[in-house]
Design an enzyme around this catalytic site. Structure first.
Site, PDB file in Angstrom:
ATOM      1  N   ARG A  72       3.182  -0.595  -7.338  1.00 51.77           N
ATOM      2  CA  ARG A  72       3.921  -0.869  -6.095  1.00 51.77           C
ATOM      3  C   ARG A  72       5.341  -1.206  -6.552  1.00 51.77           C
ATOM      4  O   ARG A  72       5.584  -2.282  -7.075  1.00 51.77           O
ATOM      5  CB  ARG A  72       3.306  -2.044  -5.349  1.00 51.77           C
ATOM      6  CG  ARG A  72       1.823  -1.844  -4.974  1.00 51.77           C
ATOM      7  CD  ARG A  72       1.369  -2.980  -4.060  1.00 51.77           C
ATOM      8  NE  ARG A  72      -0.070  -3.184  -4.088  1.00 51.77           N
ATOM      9  CZ  ARG A  72      -0.950  -2.513  -3.339  1.00 51.77           C
ATOM     10  NH1 ARG A  72      -0.535  -1.595  -2.511  1.00 51.77           N
ATOM     11  NH2 ARG A  72      -2.250  -2.781  -3.416  1.00 51.77           N
ATOM     12  N   GLY A 102      -0.698   5.166   0.559  1.00 47.77           N
ATOM     13  CA  GLY A 102      -0.867   4.614   1.906  1.00 47.77           C
ATOM     14  C   GLY A 102       0.459   4.389   2.596  1.00 47.77           C
ATOM     15  O   GLY A 102       1.458   5.026   2.259  1.00 47.77           O
ATOM     16  N   ASP A 103       0.495   3.433   3.528  1.00 46.31           N
ATOM     17  CA  ASP A 103       1.706   3.309   4.350  1.00 46.31           C
ATOM     18  C   ASP A 103       2.931   2.840   3.567  1.00 46.31           C
ATOM     19  O   ASP A 103       4.049   3.285   3.845  1.00 46.31           O
ATOM     20  CB  ASP A 103       1.456   2.451   5.597  1.00 46.31           C
ATOM     21  CG  ASP A 103       0.976   1.061   5.263  1.00 46.31           C
ATOM     22  OD1 ASP A 103       0.660   0.807   4.081  1.00 46.31           O
ATOM     23  OD2 ASP A 103       0.928   0.220   6.171  1.00 46.31           O
ATOM     24  N   THR A 126      -6.142   5.942   0.630  1.00 49.29           N
ATOM     25  CA  THR A 126      -6.336   4.484   0.687  1.00 49.29           C
ATOM     26  C   THR A 126      -7.736   4.195   1.207  1.00 49.29           C
ATOM     27  O   THR A 126      -8.206   4.882   2.123  1.00 49.29           O
ATOM     28  CB  THR A 126      -5.289   3.790   1.595  1.00 49.29           C
ATOM     29  OG1 THR A 126      -5.759   2.470   1.916  1.00 49.29           O
ATOM     30  CG2 THR A 126      -5.050   4.515   2.902  1.00 49.29           C
ATOM     31  N   ILE A 127      -8.357   3.162   0.648  1.00 50.45           N
ATOM     32  CA  ILE A 127      -9.698   2.811   1.126  1.00 50.45           C
ATOM     33  C   ILE A 127      -9.637   2.176   2.519  1.00 50.45           C
ATOM     34  O   ILE A 127     -10.662   2.021   3.167  1.00 50.45           O
ATOM     35  CB  ILE A 127     -10.425   1.850   0.159  1.00 50.45           C
ATOM     36  CG1 ILE A 127      -9.675   0.518   0.043  1.00 50.45           C
ATOM     37  CG2 ILE A 127     -10.634   2.484  -1.201  1.00 50.45           C
ATOM     38  CD1 ILE A 127     -10.517  -0.608  -0.573  1.00 50.45           C
ATOM     39  N   ASP A 128      -8.426   1.815   2.966  1.00 52.84           N
ATOM     40  CA  ASP A 128      -8.298   1.077   4.237  1.00 52.84           C
ATOM     41  C   ASP A 128      -8.453   1.958   5.480  1.00 52.84           C
ATOM     42  O   ASP A 128      -8.735   1.444   6.566  1.00 52.84           O
ATOM     43  CB  ASP A 128      -6.945   0.367   4.310  1.00 52.84           C
ATOM     44  CG  ASP A 128      -6.710  -0.584   3.153  1.00 52.84           C
ATOM     45  OD1 ASP A 128      -7.706  -1.022   2.547  1.00 52.84           O
ATOM     46  OD2 ASP A 128      -5.539  -0.885   2.851  1.00 52.84           O
ATOM     47  N   ASP A 130      -6.251   3.205   7.311  1.00 53.07           N
ATOM     48  CA  ASP A 130      -5.425   2.623   8.377  1.00 53.07           C
ATOM     49  C   ASP A 130      -4.211   3.475   8.753  1.00 53.07           C
ATOM     50  O   ASP A 130      -3.264   2.966   9.325  1.00 53.07           O
ATOM     51  CB  ASP A 130      -4.966   1.218   7.955  1.00 53.07           C
ATOM     52  CG  ASP A 130      -4.211   1.235   6.630  1.00 53.07           C
ATOM     53  OD1 ASP A 130      -4.217   2.277   5.953  1.00 53.07           O
ATOM     54  OD2 ASP A 130      -3.618   0.206   6.276  1.00 53.07           O
ATOM     55  N   ARG A 172      -6.923  -4.650   4.075  1.00 54.28           N
ATOM     56  CA  ARG A 172      -5.608  -5.223   4.378  1.00 54.28           C
ATOM     57  C   ARG A 172      -5.622  -5.791   5.795  1.00 54.28           C
ATOM     58  O   ARG A 172      -6.523  -6.562   6.104  1.00 54.28           O
ATOM     59  CB  ARG A 172      -4.513  -4.160   4.216  1.00 54.28           C
ATOM     60  CG  ARG A 172      -3.150  -4.785   3.946  1.00 54.28           C
ATOM     61  CD  ARG A 172      -2.139  -3.718   3.655  1.00 54.28           C
ATOM     62  NE  ARG A 172      -2.327  -3.136   2.352  1.00 54.28           N
ATOM     63  CZ  ARG A 172      -1.850  -3.654   1.217  1.00 54.28           C
ATOM     64  NH1 ARG A 172      -1.161  -4.758   1.252  1.00 54.28           N
ATOM     65  NH2 ARG A 172      -2.043  -3.062   0.076  1.00 54.28           N
TER      66      ARG A 172
HETATM   67  O1  F6P Z   1      -4.675  -0.994   0.326  1.00 53.99           O
HETATM   68  C1  F6P Z   1      -5.784  -1.062  -0.498  1.00 53.99           C
HETATM   69  C2  F6P Z   1      -6.141  -2.486  -0.826  1.00 53.99           C
HETATM   70  O2  F6P Z   1      -7.291  -2.478  -1.652  1.00 53.99           O
HETATM   71  C3  F6P Z   1      -6.352  -3.399   0.379  1.00 53.99           C
HETATM   72  O3  F6P Z   1      -7.614  -3.223   0.978  1.00 53.99           O
HETATM   73  C4  F6P Z   1      -6.138  -4.757  -0.239  1.00 53.99           C
HETATM   74  O4  F6P Z   1      -5.713  -5.688   0.721  1.00 53.99           O
HETATM   75  C5  F6P Z   1      -5.071  -4.496  -1.255  1.00 53.99           C
HETATM   76  O5  F6P Z   1      -5.102  -3.114  -1.537  1.00 53.99           O
HETATM   77  C6  F6P Z   1      -5.220  -5.269  -2.533  1.00 53.99           C
HETATM   78  O6  F6P Z   1      -4.116  -5.029  -3.325  1.00 53.99           O
HETATM   79  P1  F6P Z   1      -4.029  -5.393  -4.872  1.00 53.99           P
HETATM   80  O7  F6P Z   1      -4.894  -4.427  -5.618  1.00 53.99           O
HETATM   81  O8  F6P Z   1      -2.581  -5.201  -5.194  1.00 53.99           O
HETATM   82  O9  F6P Z   1      -4.513  -6.779  -5.024  1.00 53.99           O
END
Ligand code: F6P
Length: 324
Positions: A72, A102-103, A126-128, A130, A172
């Site tokens: 990110r 994702g977004d 994305t697994i979300d 969304d 998320r």
């Molecule tokens: O967007 C995918 C996701 O797994 C969300 O479900 C979760 O909130 C977030 O990423 C967790 O992010 P990280 O891996 O940076 O902790």
């Protein structure tokens, strides 16, 4: 259009590798050169790009994670960062970009594509699940299967001890993963951010279901549910108010992001990857590939990002009907 680059960014999702493979092979099939960017936009800024050929994506369709790695990137949010990224693209004579994510990924991609007039196509990974404009995102189906496998196991031990479990599911600020996995695992209730479930309602439900001498009760809690504040908080509260309930908590965490992609995700990723290359050849500039009613569609980035995808209220109703 002669040369394109592909990257994965944001949270990884099972099936991203299948999508990379489809992009690379779809590009080669269409006589395009293709480079892979390591660590998403971060790698674009650091000029970490590798040439890709058909062989470089052999034997990855079944692997979770992403061979291109992900990040990110904070620097890409700055104009200076994006300028460096653009200069690097030009240095490699890259005319267009395919981004899988994702977004957050598409927000960056949209700004970048407009600023420097770089045609950019997004693949939802994305697994979300969304993202507005697509029924499914890559990784969602695999994550669902991972969640239900875990919940099935918890159900065994919950039944053995007549316990009430609160299980926290990722997503998320969306409840898609929690809601669908609640149906598939036979959960007694689900708490999702899209619908406010107050404690009174939860309490009434628990009295009704957990006291009915059910051998176990399972409540799935979406991590983004602000009202409950997550599984730990809601469990603490219920435990305090009902010391007679036998309460436990499980937070599923990042196991939901790993594993070999399901058949569904592999097929969706293969279709979307090739479609992304075709979209670029079709002069699309700033769109996400979506899947609606099993057909590929182009969704302008600003549409995909602007709207909040609604939960299907019928699925929520199903939980209530099926947990009587
Ligand atoms: O967007 C995918 C996701 O797994 C969300 O479900 C979760 O909130 C977030 O990423 C967790 O992010 P990280 O891996 O940076 O902790």
């Amino acid at each position: 259009l002669k040369k394109i680059a592909v990257l994965t960014s944001g949270g990884d999702a099972p099936g991203m590798n299948a999508a990379i493979r489809a992009v690379v092979r779809g590009a080669i099939y269409n006589k395009l050169e293709v480079m892979g960017v390591i660590r998403g936009f971060e790698g674009l800024i650091e000029n970490d790009l590798i040439p890709m050929d058909s062989k470089s994506v052999s034997n990855i369709i079944q692997q979770g994670g992403t061979i291109l790695k992900s990040a990110r990137s904070k620097e890409f949010m700055t104009k200076e960062g994006r300028q460096i990224a653009y200069d690097n693209l030009k240095q490699h004579h890259i005319d267009a970009l395919i981004v899988i994510g994702g977004d957050g990924t598409f927000t960056g991609a949209r700004v970048f594509s407009q600023e420097f007039n770089i045609p950019t196509v997004g693949i939802p990974g994305t697994i979300d699940n969304d993202l507005y404009g697509t029924d499914y995102t890559i990784g969602y189906d695999t994550a669902l299967n991972t969640v239900i496998e875990a919940v099935d196991k918890i159900r065994d031990t919950a039944s053995a001890h007549s316990r009430l479990f609160f299980i926290e599911v990722m997503g998320r600020d969306a409840g898609f993963l929690a809601l669908r996995s609640a149906i598939a695992s036979g959960a007694e209730a689900v708490l999702v951010p899209e619908i406010s479930t107050d404690y009174k309602k939860l309490d009434a439900f628990l009295k009704n279901s957990y006291n009915k001498e059910k051998s176990s009760s399972i409540v799935l809690v979406a991590e983004g549910d602000k009202i409950s504040g997550g599984a730990i908080k809601v469990a603490e509260r219920v435990d305090k108010e009902h010391p007679d309930y036998n309460v436990r908590v499980t937070i599923l965490g990042h196991i939901q992001r790993g594993g070999s992609p399901s058949a569904f995700d592999r097929v969706a990723a293969s279709r979307m990857g090739v479609s992304a290359v075709e979209a670029l050849l079709d002069d699309q500039k700033s769109v996400m590939i979506g899947m609606v009613n099993n057909e590929i569609v182009y969704v302008p980035f600003n549409q995909a990002l602007k709207h909040k995808k609604p939960l299907n209220p019928r699925l929520l109703e199903l939980i209530e009907i099926l947990s009587i």
